[in-house]
Design a protein around this motif. Structure first.
Motif, PDB file in Angstrom:
ATOM      1  N   THR A 143     -18.344 -24.487  18.815  1.00  0.00           N
ATOM      2  CA  THR A 143     -18.966 -24.063  17.555  1.00  0.00           C
ATOM      3  C   THR A 143     -18.217 -24.637  16.367  1.00  0.00           C
ATOM      4  OG1 THR A 143     -19.802 -22.025  18.555  1.00  0.00           O
ATOM      5  CG2 THR A 143     -19.639 -22.079  16.148  1.00  0.00           C
ATOM      6  N   ALA A 144     -16.895 -24.548  16.370  1.00  0.00           N
ATOM      7  CA  ALA A 144     -16.099 -25.085  15.265  1.00  0.00           C
ATOM      8  C   ALA A 144     -16.296 -26.590  15.147  1.00  0.00           C
ATOM      9  CB  ALA A 144     -14.622 -24.760  15.472  1.00  0.00           C
ATOM     10  N   GLN A 145     -16.369 -27.274  16.264  1.00  0.00           N
ATOM     11  CA  GLN A 145     -16.581 -28.726  16.253  1.00  0.00           C
ATOM     12  C   GLN A 145     -17.941 -29.056  15.646  1.00  0.00           C
ATOM     13  OE1 GLN A 145     -15.919 -30.699  20.029  1.00  0.00           O
ATOM     14  NE2 GLN A 145     -17.366 -32.300  19.522  1.00  0.00           N
ATOM     15  N   SER A 146     -18.951 -28.313  16.017  1.00  0.00           N
ATOM     16  CA  SER A 146     -20.290 -28.553  15.480  1.00  0.00           C
ATOM     17  C   SER A 146     -20.344 -28.291  13.981  1.00  0.00           C
ATOM     18  CB  SER A 146     -21.306 -27.666  16.210  1.00  0.00           C
ATOM     19  OG  SER A 146     -22.586 -27.823  15.643  1.00  0.00           O
ATOM     20  N   VAL A 147     -19.754 -27.180  13.545  1.00  0.00           N
ATOM     21  CA  VAL A 147     -19.747 -26.851  12.114  1.00  0.00           C
ATOM     22  C   VAL A 147     -19.001 -27.929  11.331  1.00  0.00           C
ATOM     23  CG1 VAL A 147     -18.895 -25.218  10.373  1.00  0.00           C
ATOM     24  CG2 VAL A 147     -20.022 -24.372  12.428  1.00  0.00           C
ATOM     25  N   ALA A 148     -17.803 -28.281  11.760  1.00  0.00           N
ATOM     26  CA  ALA A 148     -17.003 -29.288  11.051  1.00  0.00           C
ATOM     27  C   ALA A 148     -17.690 -30.647  11.045  1.00  0.00           C
ATOM     28  CB  ALA A 148     -15.612 -29.401  11.676  1.00  0.00           C
ATOM     29  N   GLY A 149     -18.294 -31.021  12.154  1.00  0.00           N
ATOM     30  CA  GLY A 149     -18.911 -32.327  12.265  1.00  0.00           C
ATOM     31  C   GLY A 149     -20.215 -32.482  11.509  1.00  0.00           C
ATOM     32  N   ASN A 150     -20.808 -31.370  11.105  1.00  0.00           N
ATOM     33  CA  ASN A 150     -22.084 -31.411  10.400  1.00  0.00           C
ATOM     34  C   ASN A 150     -22.003 -30.842   8.993  1.00  0.00           C
ATOM     35  OD1 ASN A 150     -23.993 -32.457  12.511  1.00  0.00           O
ATOM     36  ND2 ASN A 150     -23.056 -30.770  13.618  1.00  0.00           N
ATOM     37  N   LEU A 151     -20.795 -30.593   8.514  1.00  0.00           N
ATOM     38  CA  LEU A 151     -20.614 -30.013   7.184  1.00  0.00           C
ATOM     39  C   LEU A 151     -20.737 -31.097   6.120  1.00  0.00           C
ATOM     40  CD1 LEU A 151     -19.889 -27.631   5.406  1.00  0.00           C
ATOM     41  CD2 LEU A 151     -17.499 -28.028   5.917  1.00  0.00           C
ATOM     42  N   HIS A 152     -21.756 -30.967   5.287  1.00  0.00           N
ATOM     43  CA  HIS A 152     -21.993 -31.929   4.216  1.00  0.00           C
ATOM     44  C   HIS A 152     -22.251 -31.238   2.884  1.00  0.00           C
ATOM     45  CE1 HIS A 152     -22.252 -35.197   7.066  1.00  0.00           C
ATOM     46  NE2 HIS A 152     -23.129 -34.516   7.762  1.00  0.00           N
ATOM     47  N   ALA A 153     -22.127 -29.931   2.843  1.00  0.00           N
ATOM     48  CA  ALA A 153     -22.529 -29.170   1.664  1.00  0.00           C
ATOM     49  C   ALA A 153     -21.517 -29.274   0.531  1.00  0.00           C
ATOM     50  CB  ALA A 153     -22.717 -27.697   2.032  1.00  0.00           C
ATOM     51  N   HIS A 154     -22.046 -29.279  -0.665  1.00  0.00           N
ATOM     52  CA  HIS A 154     -21.213 -29.127  -1.850  1.00  0.00           C
ATOM     53  C   HIS A 154     -21.054 -27.638  -2.081  1.00  0.00           C
ATOM     54  CE1 HIS A 154     -21.258 -33.342  -3.119  1.00  0.00           C
ATOM     55  NE2 HIS A 154     -22.454 -33.367  -2.553  1.00  0.00           N
ATOM     56  N   GLY A 155     -20.210 -27.285  -2.978  1.00  0.00           N
ATOM     57  CA  GLY A 155     -20.024 -25.870  -3.258  1.00  0.00           C
ATOM     58  C   GLY A 155     -19.208 -25.679  -4.508  1.00  0.00           C
ATOM     59  N   ARG A 156     -18.639 -24.512  -4.592  1.00  0.00           N
ATOM     60  CA  ARG A 156     -17.812 -24.160  -5.738  1.00  0.00           C
ATOM     61  C   ARG A 156     -16.491 -23.635  -5.210  1.00  0.00           C
ATOM     62  NH1 ARG A 156     -18.340 -19.810 -10.534  1.00  0.00           N
ATOM     63  NH2 ARG A 156     -18.042 -18.302  -8.877  1.00  0.00           N
ATOM     64  N   MET A 157     -15.418 -24.028  -5.884  1.00  0.00           N
ATOM     65  CA  MET A 157     -14.092 -23.600  -5.484  1.00  0.00           C
ATOM     66  C   MET A 157     -13.363 -23.125  -6.729  1.00  0.00           C
ATOM     67  SD  MET A 157     -11.404 -25.718  -3.105  1.00  0.00           S
ATOM     68  CE  MET A 157     -11.448 -27.182  -4.093  1.00  0.00           C
ATOM     69  N   VAL A 158     -12.816 -21.919  -6.652  1.00  0.00           N
ATOM     70  CA  VAL A 158     -12.090 -21.332  -7.776  1.00  0.00           C
ATOM     71  C   VAL A 158     -10.647 -21.114  -7.346  1.00  0.00           C
ATOM     72  CG1 VAL A 158     -11.923 -19.358  -9.337  1.00  0.00           C
ATOM     73  CG2 VAL A 158     -14.182 -20.175  -8.593  1.00  0.00           C
ATOM     74  N   LEU A 159      -9.731 -21.650  -8.121  1.00  0.00           N
ATOM     75  CA  LEU A 159      -8.302 -21.509  -7.847  1.00  0.00           C
ATOM     76  C   LEU A 159      -7.778 -20.278  -8.578  1.00  0.00           C
ATOM     77  CD1 LEU A 159      -5.582 -22.719  -6.795  1.00  0.00           C
ATOM     78  CD2 LEU A 159      -5.520 -24.057  -8.895  1.00  0.00           C
ATOM     79  N   PHE A 160      -7.147 -19.367  -7.860  1.00  0.00           N
ATOM     80  CA  PHE A 160      -6.552 -18.183  -8.462  1.00  0.00           C
ATOM     81  C   PHE A 160      -5.104 -18.488  -8.840  1.00  0.00           C
ATOM     82  CE2 PHE A 160      -9.854 -16.252  -5.774  1.00  0.00           C
ATOM     83  CZ  PHE A 160     -10.517 -15.499  -6.735  1.00  0.00           C
ATOM     84  N   LEU A 161      -4.827 -18.472 -10.120  1.00  0.00           N
ATOM     85  CA  LEU A 161      -3.474 -18.741 -10.604  1.00  0.00           C
ATOM     86  C   LEU A 161      -2.789 -17.435 -10.983  1.00  0.00           C
ATOM     87  CD1 LEU A 161      -4.239 -21.796 -12.917  1.00  0.00           C
ATOM     88  CD2 LEU A 161      -3.162 -21.828 -10.656  1.00  0.00           C
TER      89      LEU A 161
END
Length: 171
Positions: A143-161
């Motif tokens: 499952t992890a291999q399939s998810v990683a190998g097919n992950l193409h999505a953009h997204g949002r990332m917020v850094l907590f300082l």
């Protein structure tokens, strides 16, 4: 099974095989995934090496006698946690910083599923450059291999300082 760990690279630039296969007209641009690349390579054993040799980047591994039930070790030397550890560009994101990630993960054969989670910068990636870039450690197994190998999505990332300490002279 044998556990292996990252041991270095040759310093050459990474050239994605999927990009090469699209440029050569072998795969459609919207059909590149780990599975489609692997299927193409297996279907064309006579051309497999010539395509792979166009990527001059080599990664080296060493045998790791660590616990097979734990994740691979990240830059801290501690096992990574599936779904909670990301590799980042250290010049942009300091180690151990918490990040909130909102994206979509490709679970199963259906539509990508919303994935909003707190993760931690616990590893580095030599090909991860700039702000807003990270590699999610999805774990190990099919499952992890399939998810990683097919992950193409953009997204949002917020850094907590962390909040800076109060100025004691101003009090």
């Amino acid at each position: 099974q044998v556990r292996v760990s990252y041991d270095g690279r040759n310093g050459q630039p990474y050239v994605p095989l999927g990009r090469l296969l699209v440029q050569d007209g072998e795969l459609p641009a919207d059909g590149v995934s780990m599975d489609s690349i692997r299927n193409w390579l297996e279907a064309h054993p006579d051309r497999m090496m010539s395509v792979m040799e166009r990527n001059p980047n080599y990664v080296f591994f060493r045998r790791d006698d660590g616990n097979l039930a734990q994740g691979p070790k990240g830059a801290f030397g501690m096992p990574l946690t599936a779904g909670r550890s990301v590799a980042v560009d250290r010049s942009v994101v300091p180690f151990a910083m918490p990040l909130w990630v909102e994206t979509k993960l490709p679970y199963g054969a259906g539509q990508p599923v919303s994935w909003d989670h707190l993760v931690f910068a616990q590893d580095i990636g030599t090909d991860i450059k700039g702000a807003g870039r990270a590699d999610l450690f999805t774990g190990w197994g099919a499952t992890a291999q399939s998810v990683a190998g097919n992950l193409h999505a953009h997204g949002r990332m917020v850094l907590f300082l962390p909040r800076p300490p109060a100025d004691s002279a101003a009090q």
